[in-house]
Write an enzyme that holds these catalytic residues in place. Sequence first.
Site, PDB file in Angstrom:
ATOM      1  N   HIS A  99      -8.053  -2.527   7.244  1.00  0.00           N
ATOM      2  CA  HIS A  99      -8.192  -1.693   6.042  1.00  0.00           C
ATOM      3  C   HIS A  99      -8.715  -2.534   4.889  1.00  0.00           C
ATOM      4  O   HIS A  99      -8.488  -3.742   4.836  1.00  0.00           O
ATOM      5  CB  HIS A  99      -6.860  -1.034   5.673  1.00  0.00           C
ATOM      6  CG  HIS A  99      -5.723  -2.000   5.511  1.00  0.00           C
ATOM      7  ND1 HIS A  99      -5.027  -2.513   6.589  1.00  0.00           N
ATOM      8  CD2 HIS A  99      -5.170  -2.564   4.413  1.00  0.00           C
ATOM      9  CE1 HIS A  99      -4.095  -3.339   6.160  1.00  0.00           C
ATOM     10  NE2 HIS A  99      -4.171  -3.400   4.844  1.00  0.00           N
ATOM     11  N   HIS A 101      -8.647  -2.880   0.775  1.00  0.00           N
ATOM     12  CA  HIS A 101      -8.025  -2.487  -0.495  1.00  0.00           C
ATOM     13  C   HIS A 101      -9.104  -2.389  -1.578  1.00  0.00           C
ATOM     14  O   HIS A 101      -9.949  -3.281  -1.684  1.00  0.00           O
ATOM     15  CB  HIS A 101      -7.043  -3.563  -0.974  1.00  0.00           C
ATOM     16  CG  HIS A 101      -5.835  -3.748  -0.120  1.00  0.00           C
ATOM     17  ND1 HIS A 101      -4.614  -3.204  -0.437  1.00  0.00           N
ATOM     18  CD2 HIS A 101      -5.649  -4.422   1.051  1.00  0.00           C
ATOM     19  CE1 HIS A 101      -3.720  -3.546   0.485  1.00  0.00           C
ATOM     20  NE2 HIS A 101      -4.329  -4.293   1.403  1.00  0.00           N
TER      21      HIS A 101
HETATM   22  P1  5GP Z   1      -1.858  -5.386   3.841  1.00  0.00           P
HETATM   23  O1  5GP Z   1      -0.853  -6.312   3.240  1.00  0.00           O
HETATM   24  O2  5GP Z   1      -1.636  -5.168   5.310  1.00  0.00           O
HETATM   25  O3  5GP Z   1      -3.274  -5.780   3.521  1.00  0.00           O
HETATM   26  O4  5GP Z   1      -1.644  -4.018   3.088  1.00  0.00           O
HETATM   27  C1  5GP Z   1      -0.933  -2.942   3.599  1.00  0.00           C
HETATM   28  C2  5GP Z   1      -0.843  -1.924   2.482  1.00  0.00           C
HETATM   29  O5  5GP Z   1      -0.516  -0.676   3.048  1.00  0.00           O
HETATM   30  C3  5GP Z   1       0.219  -2.239   1.432  1.00  0.00           C
HETATM   31  O6  5GP Z   1      -0.397  -2.310   0.150  1.00  0.00           O
HETATM   32  C4  5GP Z   1       1.195  -1.086   1.534  1.00  0.00           C
HETATM   33  O7  5GP Z   1       1.682  -0.671   0.287  1.00  0.00           O
HETATM   34  C5  5GP Z   1       0.371   0.008   2.189  1.00  0.00           C
HETATM   35  N1  5GP Z   1       1.126   0.894   3.053  1.00  0.00           N
HETATM   36  C6  5GP Z   1       2.019   0.549   4.019  1.00  0.00           C
HETATM   37  N2  5GP Z   1       2.498   1.655   4.628  1.00  0.00           N
HETATM   38  C7  5GP Z   1       1.895   2.711   4.030  1.00  0.00           C
HETATM   39  C8  5GP Z   1       1.990   4.129   4.235  1.00  0.00           C
HETATM   40  O8  5GP Z   1       2.737   4.622   5.072  1.00  0.00           O
HETATM   41  N3  5GP Z   1       1.203   4.906   3.432  1.00  0.00           N
HETATM   42  C9  5GP Z   1       0.367   4.394   2.483  1.00  0.00           C
HETATM   43  N4  5GP Z   1      -0.366   5.252   1.759  1.00  0.00           N
HETATM   44  N5  5GP Z   1       0.256   3.060   2.276  1.00  0.00           N
HETATM   45  C10 5GP Z   1       1.020   2.236   3.034  1.00  0.00           C
END
Ligand code: 5GP
Length: 142
Positions: A99, A101
Amino acid sequence: MEGCIFCALANGEIPTNTVYEDEEFRVILDANPANIGHSLVLPKKHGENIFELDAQTVGKAHALAKKVAEAQKKVLNCDGVNILQNNGEASGQTVMHYHVHVIPRYKGDKVGLGAFGQCVELDKEETQKYLEKLSKAVSENE
Ligand code: 5GP
Ligand code: ZN
């Protein structure tokens, strides 16, 4: 992929705040936003990270991130935008489905991205060594 929360969100199996959707992607609002409008670009197909996903999908995800960033600038009048994409636990990745951001930023806001909290010191020789090795590896990977 069975049990992957972002597969379920991207493919509409669990309803979520959707900013954009097409055949290959869904853009959603992050559940724990760093700022209002913090969005995540999710490919509908599962790939854990940049190493697993094909270059075409990665390219399309970033083109879509540009559209989202432009929309944020227009709608939220933010001063800047971070495009951030974590790969692997060591990088801070917590959800193991690729993903991107897209985070609106404002002058003086208190968003801490964590990733650049250090600056390593390298001597010139070491820098040159890695520069040459990286340059070769990128060229060979065409
Ligand atoms: P990472 O640290 O893997 O780059 O970011 C994961 C992101 O996904 C985090 O910012 C977290 O807040 C978001 N996230 C985790 N679970 C969910 C969810 O169930 N729904 C949404 N909309 N965001 C999520
Ligand atoms: Zn997935």
